[in-house]
Design an enzyme around this catalytic site. Structure first.
Site, mmCIF file in Angstrom:
data_model
loop_
_atom_site.group_PDB
_atom_site.id
_atom_site.type_symbol
_atom_site.label_atom_id
_atom_site.label_comp_id
_atom_site.label_asym_id
_atom_site.label_seq_id
_atom_site.Cartn_x
_atom_site.Cartn_y
_atom_site.Cartn_z
ATOM 1 N N ASP A 1 0.846 -1.197 0.000
ATOM 2 C CA ASP A 1 0.000 0.000 0.000
ATOM 3 C C ASP A 1 0.881 1.246 0.000
ATOM 4 O O ASP A 1 1.863 1.327 0.750
ATOM 5 C CB ASP A 1 -0.902 -0.029 1.250
ATOM 6 C CG ASP A 1 -2.015 1.000 1.188
ATOM 7 O OD1 ASP A 1 -1.722 2.202 1.001
ATOM 8 O OD2 ASP A 1 -3.183 0.606 1.331
ATOM 9 N N ILE A 2 0.515 2.223 -0.848
ATOM 10 C CA ILE A 2 1.307 3.450 -0.976
ATOM 11 C C ILE A 2 1.150 4.376 0.252
ATOM 12 O O ILE A 2 1.982 5.247 0.496
ATOM 13 C CB ILE A 2 0.915 4.188 -2.278
ATOM 14 C CG1 ILE A 2 2.046 5.040 -2.807
ATOM 15 C CG2 ILE A 2 -0.346 5.017 -2.101
ATOM 16 C CD1 ILE A 2 1.766 5.616 -4.194
ATOM 17 N N ASN B 1 -13.098 -2.862 2.832
ATOM 18 C CA ASN B 1 -14.149 -1.847 2.916
ATOM 19 C C ASN B 1 -15.007 -1.839 1.650
ATOM 20 O O ASN B 1 -14.473 -1.974 0.547
ATOM 21 C CB ASN B 1 -13.522 -0.462 3.093
ATOM 22 C CG ASN B 1 -12.678 -0.357 4.354
ATOM 23 O OD1 ASN B 1 -13.011 -0.949 5.375
ATOM 24 N ND2 ASN B 1 -11.579 0.378 4.290
ATOM 25 N N HIS C 1 -10.604 -4.567 -2.742
ATOM 26 C CA HIS C 1 -9.247 -4.828 -2.241
ATOM 27 C C HIS C 1 -9.298 -5.250 -0.782
ATOM 28 O O HIS C 1 -10.160 -4.817 -0.027
ATOM 29 C CB HIS C 1 -8.340 -3.607 -2.423
ATOM 30 C CG HIS C 1 -8.917 -2.329 -1.922
ATOM 31 N ND1 HIS C 1 -9.843 -1.593 -2.624
ATOM 32 C CD2 HIS C 1 -8.705 -1.640 -0.771
ATOM 33 C CE1 HIS C 1 -10.172 -0.517 -1.942
ATOM 34 N NE2 HIS C 1 -9.510 -0.521 -0.800
ATOM 35 N N HIS D 1 -6.960 -5.384 2.638
ATOM 36 C CA HIS D 1 -5.752 -4.895 3.301
ATOM 37 C C HIS D 1 -5.207 -6.008 4.201
ATOM 38 O O HIS D 1 -5.977 -6.689 4.882
ATOM 39 C CB HIS D 1 -6.074 -3.714 4.217
ATOM 40 C CG HIS D 1 -6.614 -2.498 3.535
ATOM 41 N ND1 HIS D 1 -5.852 -1.388 3.282
ATOM 42 C CD2 HIS D 1 -7.854 -2.190 3.075
ATOM 43 C CE1 HIS D 1 -6.593 -0.451 2.704
ATOM 44 N NE2 HIS D 1 -7.811 -0.909 2.569
HETATM 45 P P1 5GP Z 1 -9.621 1.917 1.004
HETATM 46 O O1 5GP Z 1 -9.775 3.093 1.909
HETATM 47 O O2 5GP Z 1 -10.324 2.119 -0.313
HETATM 48 O O3 5GP Z 1 -10.021 0.618 1.676
HETATM 49 O O4 5GP Z 1 -8.081 1.771 0.715
HETATM 50 C C1 5GP Z 1 -7.462 2.190 -0.456
HETATM 51 C C2 5GP Z 1 -5.974 2.026 -0.241
HETATM 52 O O5 5GP Z 1 -5.332 2.097 -1.498
HETATM 53 C C3 5GP Z 1 -5.364 3.111 0.648
HETATM 54 O O6 5GP Z 1 -4.763 2.506 1.775
HETATM 55 C C4 5GP Z 1 -4.350 3.786 -0.271
HETATM 56 O O7 5GP Z 1 -3.146 4.145 0.395
HETATM 57 C C5 5GP Z 1 -4.095 2.744 -1.340
HETATM 58 N N1 5GP Z 1 -3.756 3.290 -2.640
HETATM 59 C C6 5GP Z 1 -4.452 4.231 -3.328
HETATM 60 N N2 5GP Z 1 -3.855 4.487 -4.512
HETATM 61 C C7 5GP Z 1 -2.759 3.673 -4.573
HETATM 62 C C8 5GP Z 1 -1.737 3.487 -5.565
HETATM 63 O O8 5GP Z 1 -1.716 4.104 -6.634
HETATM 64 N N3 5GP Z 1 -0.766 2.567 -5.271
HETATM 65 C C9 5GP Z 1 -0.767 1.850 -4.115
HETATM 66 N N4 5GP Z 1 0.229 0.975 -3.939
HETATM 67 N N5 5GP Z 1 -1.719 2.006 -3.164
HETATM 68 C C10 5GP Z 1 -2.705 2.909 -3.389
#
Ligand code: 5GP
Ligand code: ZN
Length: 140
Positions: free
Chosen positions: A35-36, A87, A100, A102
């Site tokens: 995760d970025i 989520n 996705h 985590h």
């Molecule tokens: P969510 O809140 O949708 O469950 O989590 C999305 C996750 O995707 C976040 O933790 C965010 O840091 C990660 N993320 C968003 N864009 C990118 C990206 O371009 N590359 C990577 N590696 N992670 C991403």
């Protein structure tokens, strides 16, 4: 293999290699990477190669491929405690509209590293609990 992708989706672009990532495991159905915006060291994401916004929209073969990958990554992160988080929908904290999972290490050394969650328990009376149960049960 039924792979459905969306050209404008950032996670579909990561699968295709159009956006770089720290790739971990790739299978026929899934792709995983760091995760970025990590909540702790090694925070990883696992995504199905099939573009769906929410978990219930995924074909089963894509869904069942994910947990063995989560198991391998969790073991490789080297921290005994961790959270698996998934989520669905904006108000449920989903920022990227491609399913996705985590895998978030929870280091014992720091309270504010890793996932921090609220758990606001609600109390339902017995008759209401039974109504809720019946409503769900009849749709299964
Ligand atoms: P969510 O809140 O949708 O469950 O989590 C999305 C996750 O995707 C976040 O933790 C965010 O840091 C990660 N993320 C968003 N864009 C990118 C990206 O371009 N590359 C990577 N590696 N992670 C991403
Ligand atoms: Zn996508």
């Amino acid at each position: 293999m039924a792979v459905k992708q969306l050209a404008s989706c950032i996670f579909c672009k990561i699968i295709k290699g159009e956006i770089p990532s720290y790739k971990l495991i790739e299978t026929e159905f899934s792709f995983s990477f760091l995760d970025i915006g990590p909540l702790s060291k090694g925070h990883a994401l696992i995504i199905p190669k099939y573009h769906a916004e929410k978990l219930h929209e995924l074909p089963d073969e894509h869904l069942t491929d994910v947990l063995p990958i989560a198991k391998k990554i969790a073991a490789a992160q080297g921290v005994p405690d961790y959270n698996i988080l998934q989520n669905n929908g904006r108000i449920a904290h989903q920022e990227v509209p491609h399913v996705h999972f985590h895998v978030i290490p929870k280091p014992s050394t720091s309270d504010d590293e890793g996932l921090v969650i609220g758990w606001p328990v609600k109390k339902f009376e017995k008759d209401e609990m039974e109504k809720i149960y019946d409503a769900i049960k009849q749709k299964l």
